[in-house]
Enzyme design. Structure first.
Site, PDB file in Angstrom:
ATOM      1  N   THR A 119      -5.246  16.911  -6.003  1.00 15.80           N
ATOM      2  CA  THR A 119      -6.152  17.142  -7.138  1.00 15.80           C
ATOM      3  C   THR A 119      -7.176  18.221  -6.797  1.00 15.80           C
ATOM      4  O   THR A 119      -7.528  19.046  -7.649  1.00 15.80           O
ATOM      5  CB  THR A 119      -6.877  15.821  -7.491  1.00 15.80           C
ATOM      6  N   ILE A 140      -7.951   6.468  -0.176  1.00 17.15           N
ATOM      7  CA  ILE A 140      -8.007   5.420   0.855  1.00 17.15           C
ATOM      8  C   ILE A 140      -7.564   5.981   2.203  1.00 17.15           C
ATOM      9  O   ILE A 140      -7.847   5.416   3.236  1.00 17.15           O
ATOM     10  CB  ILE A 140      -7.134   4.190   0.491  1.00 17.15           C
ATOM     11  N   ASP A 141      -6.844   7.118   2.190  1.00 20.92           N
ATOM     12  CA  ASP A 141      -6.263   7.653   3.433  1.00 20.92           C
ATOM     13  C   ASP A 141      -7.296   8.332   4.342  1.00 20.92           C
ATOM     14  O   ASP A 141      -7.026   8.548   5.521  1.00 20.92           O
ATOM     15  CB  ASP A 141      -5.171   8.681   3.107  1.00 20.92           C
ATOM     16  N   MET A 183      -0.779   1.783   4.684  1.00 21.93           N
ATOM     17  CA  MET A 183      -0.679   3.103   4.039  1.00 21.93           C
ATOM     18  C   MET A 183      -1.422   4.172   4.846  1.00 21.93           C
ATOM     19  O   MET A 183      -1.944   3.893   5.927  1.00 21.93           O
ATOM     20  CB  MET A 183      -1.253   3.032   2.626  1.00 21.93           C
ATOM     21  N   ARG A 185      -0.321   7.829   4.381  1.00 20.08           N
ATOM     22  CA  ARG A 185       0.469   9.079   4.393  1.00 20.08           C
ATOM     23  C   ARG A 185       0.592   9.636   5.809  1.00 20.08           C
ATOM     24  O   ARG A 185       0.954   8.904   6.700  1.00 20.08           O
ATOM     25  CB  ARG A 185      -0.156  10.121   3.457  1.00 20.08           C
ATOM     26  N   ARG A 278       8.372 -10.782  12.266  1.00 24.13           N
ATOM     27  CA  ARG A 278       8.244 -10.773  10.801  1.00 24.13           C
ATOM     28  C   ARG A 278       7.488  -9.505  10.419  1.00 24.13           C
ATOM     29  O   ARG A 278       6.613  -9.047  11.163  1.00 24.13           O
ATOM     30  CB  ARG A 278       7.446 -11.977  10.298  1.00 24.13           C
TER      31      ARG A 278
HETATM   32  O1  F6P Z   1      -2.758   8.567  -0.992  1.00 24.97           O
HETATM   33  C1  F6P Z   1      -2.977   7.233  -1.255  1.00 24.97           C
HETATM   34  C2  F6P Z   1      -1.697   6.435  -1.127  1.00 24.97           C
HETATM   35  O2  F6P Z   1      -1.998   5.080  -1.386  1.00 24.97           O
HETATM   36  C3  F6P Z   1      -0.981   6.611   0.210  1.00 24.97           C
HETATM   37  O3  F6P Z   1      -1.580   5.894   1.249  1.00 24.97           O
HETATM   38  C4  F6P Z   1       0.413   6.151  -0.161  1.00 24.97           C
HETATM   39  O4  F6P Z   1       1.380   6.742   0.666  1.00 24.97           O
HETATM   40  C5  F6P Z   1       0.551   6.657  -1.573  1.00 24.97           C
HETATM   41  O5  F6P Z   1      -0.746   6.863  -2.082  1.00 24.97           O
HETATM   42  C6  F6P Z   1       1.292   5.731  -2.496  1.00 24.97           C
HETATM   43  O6  F6P Z   1       1.395   6.360  -3.720  1.00 24.97           O
HETATM   44  P1  F6P Z   1       1.952   5.662  -5.040  1.00 24.97           P
HETATM   45  O7  F6P Z   1       0.788   5.031  -5.723  1.00 24.97           O
HETATM   46  O8  F6P Z   1       2.537   6.774  -5.799  1.00 24.97           O
HETATM   47  O9  F6P Z   1       2.955   4.624  -4.624  1.00 24.97           O
END
Ligand code: F6P
Length: 361
Positions: A119, A140-141, A183, A185, A278
């Site tokens: 964005t 969040i990343d 998560m 990325r 698990r």
């Molecule tokens: O960039 C934020 C994020 O939550 C990443 O951590 C994750 O890989 C991705 O977006 C997931 O995206 P979506 O909401 O398209 O599944």
């Protein structure tokens, strides 16, 4: 400054509503400005009247603790590559001029863009076409350059840490290996912070490619020392040395490929070596729900500061947190550096010194 616009682009993150609220209140109380919300990211500019909504003090009442975004978000909202049907076929078209026209038509003196990497790249490109943009770093990343923290990150880490705490108790009861996929990325911040805060035994992050044998050695060594369970935190972008990241879905011209599955790969490997395992994939729980006090605090400061920059006409920049202060940083700088975990950072060294394995040695 008579009128400003606000949009929330890309995926959502806890704290978006707190930014919107702070921006609306500051614009109205301090500058007597009108505020327009643009629905569903940049898409709102091309959706006719439905896409634009006036934001008043009333419209932001009660939204501070609410997750998500009252404006809606659009993952496929790139105006430079908008998917449309032409002659029964899907094609990509550039509608960026429509955004510029929309800003002029609505007589906006500034446009606050709350978003992540993608964005903010788009915002920078729109600035070059004349859009008076100001960025607010959301994800969040925590992978946006120029700022120490993005809003949303602390909430995700809090949720992830709570998950580790919960997995700990059941792992201990059953003498199992618990793998938690988080998560982030291509950045390992969530896994590193939550792994350290939750006392994980192994943390696998994209910045430090791992060896399966090293992960196994840690689990085995714990069992031999009498610790019959282990907690392995895996960032979704982690990959083995000489190997590839794992994706649950391929990408296309608009969507980046969707990461996911490395947790199961690690869990299956450990299980095959004779240690019951698990796997939990925390997924979008990290994105949902009420923001933590830290994220509300940061989001509120960001939102208000962005309006002050708008009033000064300081465009093509993003509000950032540096050494405890909110400062402007140029979007050129922000979009040219991808922020990643520094493998020599004291957090990584601390983890290593405390016996946490990154699976690399
Ligand atoms: O960039 C934020 C994020 O939550 C990443 O951590 C994750 O890989 C991705 O977006 C997931 O995206 P979506 O909401 O398209 O599944």
């Amino acid at each position: 400054m008579k009128r400003i616009g606000i949009l929330t682009g890309g995926g959502d993150a806890p704290g978006l509503n707190a930014v919107i609220r702070a921006a609306v209140k500051t614009a109205i109380y301090e500058y007597d400005s009108e505020v327009l919300g643009i629905r569903d990211g940049y898409d709102g500019f091309i959706d006719g009247d439905r896409g634009i909504v006036p934001l008043t003090i009333d419209s932001v009442r009660g939204i501070l603790p609410r997750g998500g975004t009252i404006l809606g978000a659009a993952n496929r909202g790139n105006p430079y590559a908008r998917k449309v049907m032409r002659d029964g076929k899907e094609v990509l078209i550039d509608v960026s001029d429509e955004i510029i026209k929309g800003i002029h038509r609505l007589e906006m003196d500034a446009l606050l863009v709350l978003g992540g990497d993608g964005t903010l790249h788009i915002a920078h490109a729109l600035y070059k076409k004349g859009a008076p943009v100001i960025g607010v770093p959301k994800t969040i990343d925590n992978d946006i350059g120029g700022t120490e923290f993005t809003f949303g990150f602390d909430t995700a880490v809090t949720t992830a840490t709570e998950a580790i705490d919960r997995l700990h108790t059941t792992a201990e009861s059953h003498h199992r290996v618990m793998v938690l996929e988080l998560m982030g990325r291509d950045a390992g911040f969530i896994a590193l912070h939550a792994g350290l805060a939750g006392g994980a035994d192994v943390i696998l992050i994209p910045e430090i490619p791992f060896k399966f044998e090293a992960v196994l050695a840690e689990v085995r060594q714990r069992v031999e020392s009498g610790y019959l369970f282990s907690i392995i935190v895996v960032s979704e972008g982690a990959k083995p040395q000489g190997g590839e990241q794992v994706f649950s879905r391929g990408g296309d011209e608009i969507y980046v490929p969707r990461l996911g599955g490395i947790g199961h790969v690690v869990g299956e490997y450990i299980e095959k070596q004779g240690f019951e395992s698990r796997v939990t994939v925390l997924g979008h729980l990290q994105r949902g729900g009420t923001p933590t006090p830290f994220d509300r605090w940061l989001a509120t400061r960001f939102g208000s500061a962005a309006v002050r920059l708008a009033a000064q006409g300081k465009f093509d920049c993003m509000v950032a947190l540096r050494a405890g202060k909110i400062v402007p940083v140029g979007l050129e700088e922000v979009t040219s550096i991808a922020k990643r975990v520094d493998v020599n950072d004291d957090a990584v060294i601390t983890a290593r010194n405390m016996g946490i394995s990154f699976g690399d040695e």
